[in-house]
Scaffold this motif. Structure first.
Motif, PDB file in Angstrom:
ATOM      1  N   TYR A  86      47.392  41.575  25.886  1.00 20.30           N
ATOM      2  CA  TYR A  86      47.686  41.666  27.315  1.00 20.30           C
ATOM      3  C   TYR A  86      47.567  40.306  28.006  1.00 20.30           C
ATOM      4  CZ  TYR A  86      47.596  46.649  26.523  1.00 20.30           C
ATOM      5  OH  TYR A  86      47.888  47.911  26.057  1.00 20.30           O
ATOM      6  N   ASP A  87      47.651  39.243  27.199  1.00 22.64           N
ATOM      7  CA  ASP A  87      47.591  37.868  27.725  1.00 22.64           C
ATOM      8  C   ASP A  87      46.332  37.622  28.552  1.00 22.64           C
ATOM      9  OD1 ASP A  87      50.046  37.349  26.520  1.00 22.64           O
ATOM     10  OD2 ASP A  87      51.181  37.919  28.310  1.00 22.64           O
ATOM     11  N   MET A  88      45.221  38.197  28.118  1.00 19.52           N
ATOM     12  CA  MET A  88      43.967  38.068  28.848  1.00 19.52           C
ATOM     13  C   MET A  88      43.081  37.011  28.192  1.00 19.52           C
ATOM     14  SD  MET A  88      43.364  42.131  29.524  1.00 19.52           S
ATOM     15  CE  MET A  88      42.052  42.011  30.726  1.00 19.52           C
ATOM     16  N   HIS A  89      42.429  36.231  29.016  1.00 17.11           N
ATOM     17  CA  HIS A  89      41.554  35.152  28.573  1.00 17.11           C
ATOM     18  C   HIS A  89      40.234  35.725  28.054  1.00 17.11           C
ATOM     19  CE1 HIS A  89      39.470  31.305  28.608  1.00 17.11           C
ATOM     20  NE2 HIS A  89      38.507  31.848  29.321  1.00 17.11           N
ATOM     21  N   ARG A  90      39.816  35.259  26.883  1.00 18.22           N
ATOM     22  CA  ARG A  90      38.521  35.680  26.338  1.00 18.22           C
ATOM     23  C   ARG A  90      37.442  34.774  26.903  1.00 18.22           C
ATOM     24  NH1 ARG A  90      39.562  35.093  20.177  1.00 18.22           N
ATOM     25  NH2 ARG A  90      37.337  35.531  20.087  1.00 18.22           N
ATOM     26  N   PRO A  91      36.510  35.325  27.671  1.00 16.70           N
ATOM     27  CA  PRO A  91      35.485  34.468  28.292  1.00 16.70           C
ATOM     28  C   PRO A  91      34.481  33.950  27.280  1.00 16.70           C
ATOM     29  CG  PRO A  91      34.994  36.779  28.702  1.00 16.70           C
ATOM     30  CD  PRO A  91      36.345  36.734  28.019  1.00 16.70           C
ATOM     31  N   SER A  92      33.864  32.839  27.622  1.00 19.11           N
ATOM     32  CA  SER A  92      32.813  32.246  26.794  1.00 19.11           C
ATOM     33  C   SER A  92      31.559  32.086  27.633  1.00 19.11           C
ATOM     34  CB  SER A  92      33.231  30.873  26.260  1.00 19.11           C
ATOM     35  OG  SER A  92      34.334  30.986  25.408  1.00 19.11           O
ATOM     36  N   PHE A  93      30.427  32.311  27.016  1.00 15.86           N
ATOM     37  CA  PHE A  93      29.137  32.103  27.650  1.00 15.86           C
ATOM     38  C   PHE A  93      28.338  31.175  26.747  1.00 15.86           C
ATOM     39  CE2 PHE A  93      30.555  36.427  28.649  1.00 15.86           C
ATOM     40  CZ  PHE A  93      30.633  36.354  30.029  1.00 15.86           C
ATOM     41  N   LEU A  94      28.013  29.964  27.248  1.00 21.91           N
ATOM     42  CA  LEU A  94      27.263  28.989  26.454  1.00 21.91           C
ATOM     43  C   LEU A  94      27.928  28.755  25.093  1.00 21.91           C
ATOM     44  CD1 LEU A  94      23.644  30.204  27.291  1.00 21.91           C
ATOM     45  CD2 LEU A  94      24.904  28.304  28.337  1.00 21.91           C
ATOM     46  N   PHE A  95      29.252  28.581  25.128  1.00 24.54           N
ATOM     47  CA  PHE A  95      30.063  28.272  23.951  1.00 24.54           C
ATOM     48  C   PHE A  95      30.186  29.449  22.961  1.00 24.54           C
ATOM     49  CE2 PHE A  95      27.964  24.351  25.371  1.00 24.54           C
ATOM     50  CZ  PHE A  95      29.077  23.663  25.803  1.00 24.54           C
ATOM     51  N   VAL A  96      29.786  30.645  23.383  1.00 25.94           N
ATOM     52  CA  VAL A  96      29.954  31.846  22.556  1.00 25.94           C
ATOM     53  C   VAL A  96      31.081  32.670  23.168  1.00 25.94           C
ATOM     54  CG1 VAL A  96      28.883  33.943  21.672  1.00 25.94           C
ATOM     55  CG2 VAL A  96      27.527  31.840  21.890  1.00 25.94           C
ATOM     56  N   ASN A 136      32.486  37.010  36.545  1.00 18.36           N
ATOM     57  CA  ASN A 136      33.262  36.182  35.616  1.00 18.36           C
ATOM     58  C   ASN A 136      34.413  36.980  35.006  1.00 18.36           C
ATOM     59  OD1 ASN A 136      33.728  33.736  34.051  1.00 18.36           O
ATOM     60  ND2 ASN A 136      33.018  34.936  32.304  1.00 18.36           N
ATOM     61  N   ALA A 137      34.141  38.247  34.630  1.00 21.69           N
ATOM     62  CA  ALA A 137      35.196  39.099  34.062  1.00 21.69           C
ATOM     63  C   ALA A 137      36.304  39.350  35.075  1.00 21.69           C
ATOM     64  CB  ALA A 137      34.596  40.415  33.588  1.00 21.69           C
ATOM     65  N   ALA A 142      25.413  40.913  37.230  1.00 19.44           N
ATOM     66  CA  ALA A 142      26.408  40.602  38.253  1.00 19.44           C
ATOM     67  C   ALA A 142      27.255  39.383  37.897  1.00 19.44           C
ATOM     68  CB  ALA A 142      25.727  40.398  39.599  1.00 19.44           C
ATOM     69  N   ILE A 143      26.640  38.330  37.380  1.00 21.43           N
ATOM     70  CA  ILE A 143      27.411  37.114  37.077  1.00 21.43           C
ATOM     71  C   ILE A 143      28.439  37.379  35.978  1.00 21.43           C
ATOM     72  CG2 ILE A 143      25.782  36.165  35.373  1.00 21.43           C
ATOM     73  CD1 ILE A 143      26.398  33.407  36.682  1.00 21.43           C
ATOM     74  N   ARG A 183      41.487  38.953  36.189  1.00 21.39           N
ATOM     75  CA  ARG A 183      42.177  38.278  37.302  1.00 21.39           C
ATOM     76  C   ARG A 183      42.570  39.310  38.360  1.00 21.39           C
ATOM     77  NH1 ARG A 183      47.008  35.132  35.542  1.00 21.39           N
ATOM     78  NH2 ARG A 183      46.969  34.571  37.747  1.00 21.39           N
ATOM     79  N   THR A 184      41.538  39.954  38.900  1.00 24.24           N
ATOM     80  CA  THR A 184      41.762  41.077  39.811  1.00 24.24           C
ATOM     81  C   THR A 184      42.458  40.680  41.108  1.00 24.24           C
ATOM     82  OG1 THR A 184      39.491  40.785  40.637  1.00 24.24           O
ATOM     83  CG2 THR A 184      39.833  42.420  38.904  1.00 24.24           C
ATOM     84  N   ASP A 185      42.442  39.382  41.447  1.00 23.49           N
ATOM     85  CA  ASP A 185      43.178  38.965  42.643  1.00 23.49           C
ATOM     86  C   ASP A 185      44.675  39.166  42.458  1.00 23.49           C
ATOM     87  OD1 ASP A 185      43.136  37.015  40.647  1.00 23.49           O
ATOM     88  OD2 ASP A 185      43.384  35.352  42.067  1.00 23.49           O
ATOM     89  N   ALA A 186      45.174  38.931  41.241  1.00 26.52           N
ATOM     90  CA  ALA A 186      46.606  39.092  40.951  1.00 26.52           C
ATOM     91  C   ALA A 186      46.935  40.456  40.359  1.00 26.52           C
ATOM     92  CB  ALA A 186      47.067  37.996  39.991  1.00 26.52           C
TER      93      ALA A 186
END
Length: 195
Positions: A166-176, A90-91, A85-86, A97-100
């Motif tokens: 698509y100008d999308m941010h690549r998420p990081s988890f614990l610096f990965v 985060n995605a 879920a987390i 950015r599903t709000d926009a």
């Protein structure tokens, strides 16, 4: 004039008229089992998330399936579930950015098929269209396997997208950081309604 009195010529004409009379046009209606799956990776992990197709609209004519095919497929990225879920939250917030941008849409502009697609047949095809995601529209071409049943049409396939396109941010988890390229798979079935 005498030539048309031959039975063979009349049979050929009768067959042609009959074939045209039975040529059907169809509208497409979404089968709720249709899904889109993404596969994302980091240097240490690979995972998958899946979401149902939100909507589908389209039509085609049996006389020229490739030339007459119209199709729009819509997905709600907020519906992706990966089992964690987390990660999904985060995605939704940082990547999609599903709000926009609550929808991802593919609109077909061209289909390439080797020939007719009668019931019971399977064909390799290519579709080209506009993928609208995260406020960016890009033209993509995707290989597709199309299966035609009596009352349904199923399309399966896979392709890769780069989040940066698509100008999308690549998420990081614990610096990965998640890899820029994400694989998308689709298994979409449309019920056929004559008319």
């Amino acid at each position: 004039m005498q030539a048309w009195r031959r039975p063979g010529r009349w049979l050929a004409l009768w067959w042609l008229v009959g074939a045209l009379a039975h040529a059907e046009s169809y509208t497409l209606h979404l089968d709720p089992a249709s899904v889109i799956t993404y596969e994302a990776t980091t240097p240490f992990e690979r995972w998958r998330g899946q979401a149902p197709v939100a909507s589908l609209s389209g039509s085609f004519d049996d006389r020229d399936v490739a030339g007459s095919l119209r199709l729009t497929v819509t997905l709600e990225p907020g519906a992706f579930r990966s089992g964690i879920a987390i990660r999904d939250i985060n995605a939704q917030r940082t990547v999609f950015r599903t709000d926009a941008y609550p929808l991802i849409t593919f609109t077909l502009t061209q289909a390439e098929l080797a020939g007719p697609l009668p019931p019971g047949s399977t064909q390799a095809a290519r579709v080209t269209g506009t993928l609208a995601m995260h406020g960016v529209e890009r033209t993509i071409t995707v290989p597709v396997t199309v299966r035609r049943a009596q009352n349904a049409l199923t399309a399966t396939g896979a392709f890769a997208v780069r989040l940066s396109d698509y100008d999308m941010h690549r998420p990081s988890f614990l610096f990965v950081t998640v890899d820029d390229t994400v694989r998308l798979e689709f298994d979409i079935t449309a019920r056929l309604e004559p008319g």
